[in-house]
Structures are given as structure tokens and as C-alpha cells.
Design a protein around this motif. Structure first.
Motif, PDB file in Angstrom:
ATOM      1  N   MET A 164       0.840  -1.202   0.000  1.00 31.80           N
ATOM      2  CA  MET A 164       0.000   0.000   0.000  1.00 31.80           C
ATOM      3  C   MET A 164       0.872   1.248   0.000  1.00 31.80           C
ATOM      4  N   LYS A 179      -1.834   0.069  -3.902  1.00 37.75           N
ATOM      5  CA  LYS A 179      -2.741  -1.067  -4.062  1.00 37.75           C
ATOM      6  C   LYS A 179      -2.050  -2.294  -3.497  1.00 37.75           C
ATOM      7  N   TYR A 219      -1.358  -6.240  -4.334  1.00 38.72           N
ATOM      8  CA  TYR A 219      -1.396  -7.264  -5.374  1.00 38.72           C
ATOM      9  C   TYR A 219      -1.150  -8.633  -4.757  1.00 38.72           C
ATOM     10  N   GLN A 244      -5.429  -8.082  -7.876  1.00 39.86           N
ATOM     11  CA  GLN A 244      -5.517  -7.287  -6.662  1.00 39.86           C
ATOM     12  C   GLN A 244      -6.137  -8.108  -5.544  1.00 39.86           C
ATOM     13  N   GLY A 277      -9.341  -4.487  -0.824  1.00 40.28           N
ATOM     14  CA  GLY A 277      -9.475  -3.109  -1.287  1.00 40.28           C
ATOM     15  C   GLY A 277     -10.435  -3.000  -2.449  1.00 40.28           C
TER      16      GLY A 277
END
Length: 110
Positions: free
Chosen positions: A46, A51, A53, A106, A109
Motif C-alpha cells: 500500500m 494497491k 497485489y 488485486q 481493497g
């Protein structure tokens, strides 16, 4: 943290800059002992990527290096596949850190 083989791939032109027939060819630098590949935890992903992964890694290499992509120990030396695009590069006093995303799926989130 484990020590494994890594390959730094850089596209370099094989002819002079004034030529109209310039072709980029990949050059390969094999690094064995001084490449450390770390899987990144969710909070670190993050912080770096914004993001999370499925698989993101840091490839730490002693010395200052430049590359366009990185291959890990399972890469074919004939086809240079699979190789991973470098998302971020960080230079420290005696090493270079390459941040790569191995699996772009991903996790959590949005």
C-alpha cells in the motif's frame, strides 16, 4: 529473505545515435549471490504502489544498476520470459532496490 538468481534486462541500441537503422536489443546481466528477493507485505505494498497485489517483490542488488525489466530464477534465457516490468527503483548507498509486481491480481481493497 532468500538468495536466488536474478536477471537485469535493459534495451540498448546496437548502432550509433546518428543512424536511421537503430534496433534495440535486450542485454542481460545475470546476478547470482548479491540479489535478494523479498516478498512484500500488504502494508508495504500500500505504501509503495497504493494497491495490494497477489505477489509483489523487492529485488535488492548490491551496487548501482539500471534495467528495464527483471527476470527471476525461472526465466528462460532464450526467450527472456517471464520477465517483470520495474514499477519503482530506489537507490541507496551501496545497493539498488527494484520493485516489481509478479501477479497483478488485486487482493482486497477496491
Amino acid at each position: 529473505m532468500k538468495i536466488e538468481r536474478a536477471y537485469l534486462l535493459a534495451n540498448k541500441t546496437s548502432t550509433s545515435a546518428g543512424s536511421l537503422n537503430r534496433k534495440a536489443e535486450p542485454t542481460l546481466l545475470e546476478i547470482i549471490v548479491d540479489a535478494r528477493v523479498n516478498q512484500m507485505g500488504a502494508q508495504r505494498q500500500m505504501t509503495v504502489f497504493g494497491k495490494v497485489y497477489a505477489d509483489a517483490r523487492i529485488v535488492r542488488v548490491m551496487g548501482e544498476h539500471a534495467a528495464d525489466s527483471i527476470g527471476l530464477s525461472g526465466m528462460s534465457l532464450k526467450t527472456f520470459a517471464p520477465s517483470y516490468a520495474i514499477t519503482k527503483v530506489a537507490y541507496h548507498q551501496y545497493r539498488t532496490d527494484f520493485y516489481i509486481i509478479v501477479d497483478k491480481k488485486q487482493v482486497g481493497g477496491d
